[in-house]
Design a protein around this motif. Sequence first.
Motif, PDB file in Angstrom:
ATOM      1  N   ALA A 351      54.483 -15.509 -16.836  1.00 44.68           N
ATOM      2  CA  ALA A 351      54.249 -16.241 -15.592  1.00 44.68           C
ATOM      3  C   ALA A 351      53.506 -17.545 -15.887  1.00 44.68           C
ATOM      4  CB  ALA A 351      53.449 -15.377 -14.622  1.00 44.68           C
ATOM      5  N   ARG A 352      53.975 -18.636 -15.274  1.00 48.23           N
ATOM      6  CA  ARG A 352      53.320 -19.930 -15.498  1.00 48.23           C
ATOM      7  C   ARG A 352      51.923 -19.977 -14.890  1.00 48.23           C
ATOM      8  NH1 ARG A 352      56.619 -24.000 -17.356  1.00 48.23           N
ATOM      9  NH2 ARG A 352      58.869 -23.654 -17.184  1.00 48.23           N
ATOM     10  N   MET A 354      48.360 -18.398 -13.288  1.00 46.36           N
ATOM     11  CA  MET A 354      47.422 -17.300 -13.502  1.00 46.36           C
ATOM     12  C   MET A 354      47.316 -16.462 -12.234  1.00 46.36           C
ATOM     13  SD  MET A 354      46.178 -17.492 -16.595  1.00 46.36           S
ATOM     14  CE  MET A 354      44.601 -16.634 -16.532  1.00 46.36           C
ATOM     15  N   ASN A 358      50.591 -15.498  -9.692  1.00 49.71           N
ATOM     16  CA  ASN A 358      51.571 -15.406 -10.776  1.00 49.71           C
ATOM     17  C   ASN A 358      52.918 -14.824 -10.370  1.00 49.71           C
ATOM     18  OD1 ASN A 358      49.661 -12.959 -10.666  1.00 49.71           O
ATOM     19  ND2 ASN A 358      51.442 -12.130 -11.706  1.00 49.71           N
ATOM     20  N   TRP A 359      52.983 -14.100  -9.281  1.00 47.55           N
ATOM     21  CA  TRP A 359      54.106 -13.214  -8.998  1.00 47.55           C
ATOM     22  C   TRP A 359      55.224 -13.831  -8.166  1.00 47.55           C
ATOM     23  CZ3 TRP A 359      54.631 -12.223  -3.737  1.00 47.55           C
ATOM     24  CH2 TRP A 359      53.522 -12.583  -2.947  1.00 47.55           C
ATOM     25  N   ALA A 371      52.138 -11.258 -16.390  1.00 47.37           N
ATOM     26  CA  ALA A 371      50.949 -12.115 -16.389  1.00 47.37           C
ATOM     27  C   ALA A 371      49.890 -11.632 -17.365  1.00 47.37           C
ATOM     28  CB  ALA A 371      50.363 -12.195 -14.976  1.00 47.37           C
ATOM     29  N   ASP A 381      51.370  -6.559  -8.736  1.00 47.71           N
ATOM     30  CA  ASP A 381      52.524  -7.435  -8.497  1.00 47.71           C
ATOM     31  C   ASP A 381      53.587  -6.738  -7.656  1.00 47.71           C
ATOM     32  OD1 ASP A 381      51.286  -9.328 -10.067  1.00 47.71           O
ATOM     33  OD2 ASP A 381      52.522  -8.977 -11.840  1.00 47.71           O
TER      34      ASP A 381
END
Length: 393
Positions: A351-352, A354, A358-359, A371, A381
């Motif tokens: 995941a880009r 934090m 992230n989800w 993540a 998530d």
Amino acid sequence: MRNVRKVKKTESFKKMQETVVIVVGAGPSGLATAASLNLLSIPNIVLEREDCFAPLWQKKSYDRLHLHLPKQACELAHMPMPTSYPTYPSRLQFIQYLRDYVSHFGISPVYHRLVESASFDEVTEKWKVKVRVINGGSDEIEEYSCRFLVVASGETSDAFIPEVEGLSSFKGEVLHSTQYKCGKEYAEKTVLVVGSGNSGMEIALDLSNYGAKTSIVVRSPVHILSKEIMHLGLFLARYLPFNMVEYLTVMLSKIMYGDLTKYGIIRHEEGPFTVKAKYGKYPIIDLGTYKKIKSGEIQVLPALTSIRGSEVVFKNGESHPFDVIVFATGFKRSTNKWLKDDDLLDDNGFARLMPPNNWKGKKGLYCAGLAGRGLTGARVDAEKIANDIKTLL
């Protein structure tokens, strides 16, 4: 002249299948997502390239593996582990928990499905997923259409062995940690474990316990914690500031393990939880490996540079012969090969953003368990994804 049996080729493409949600991956993250969707009566299809759910646990883990964190931190969404389970369940106990989980929530993954591409159709506003059936040599292609796509293919999807000069010349056995089961068959053999994460350290311990002459490559600084210290840190994190918890954790580690440099191990300058958050590297949960290193039963070696036949050459200029090399060098993710128009995941398949952001991506794209937060992150998530999709229907 040989009799050649003509094999009737299957159709290239099957009729497109439509659903509300497609979940890619039937590991713990995918199962938790499917369970959360099922509870909300949201139609979904789970696609899995292997022939079983949680293939890493069922087919690619060593026999002595136990959960390294207390069971409460490893439970999936909406279902606790049995009270009869110990604090740190075994691999087989966790698999049974997952089997019960799949049954309880009515999850029916579609197996032998390798996702080849997934792209968003701007006209229909749906995701088009192209899947290859990889069972029995079939060349069949299936196509799916869905409004929401969840990437749950896991952080440990594709075994990785680094390129090493001369590796192809090695005269002994080479395997990845996903192929290692038990040290019994390596008794009296000289074995090198490359990689000093939790898997590498525990495999080295297992090999030594079975009488293998064991060495392990420790290339980078690490943190070594006992289960008790780790458990205490997780408990204190509920009540104390992060910096204080990390300070206490490191202090207890220094008291228990002392100066590690005399054994060829360097303690990381940053704290264990900071390292985990910044670099995705877990602290080593010591299960007895340190005692073996201290006694000399397990030898610590620096980074390897090349291989010449049965000889392995190391960064310090030394070389040693080995019968077996076990690469506990982790995994890569192949999501970027099939997921198109993606700004949710980085080039490494993580995941880009934090946590806690992230989800969720754009256009109905989500990811679960990518993540670096383990099973706890997968659970969180999965619940967020299902609840968010429910609000959009």
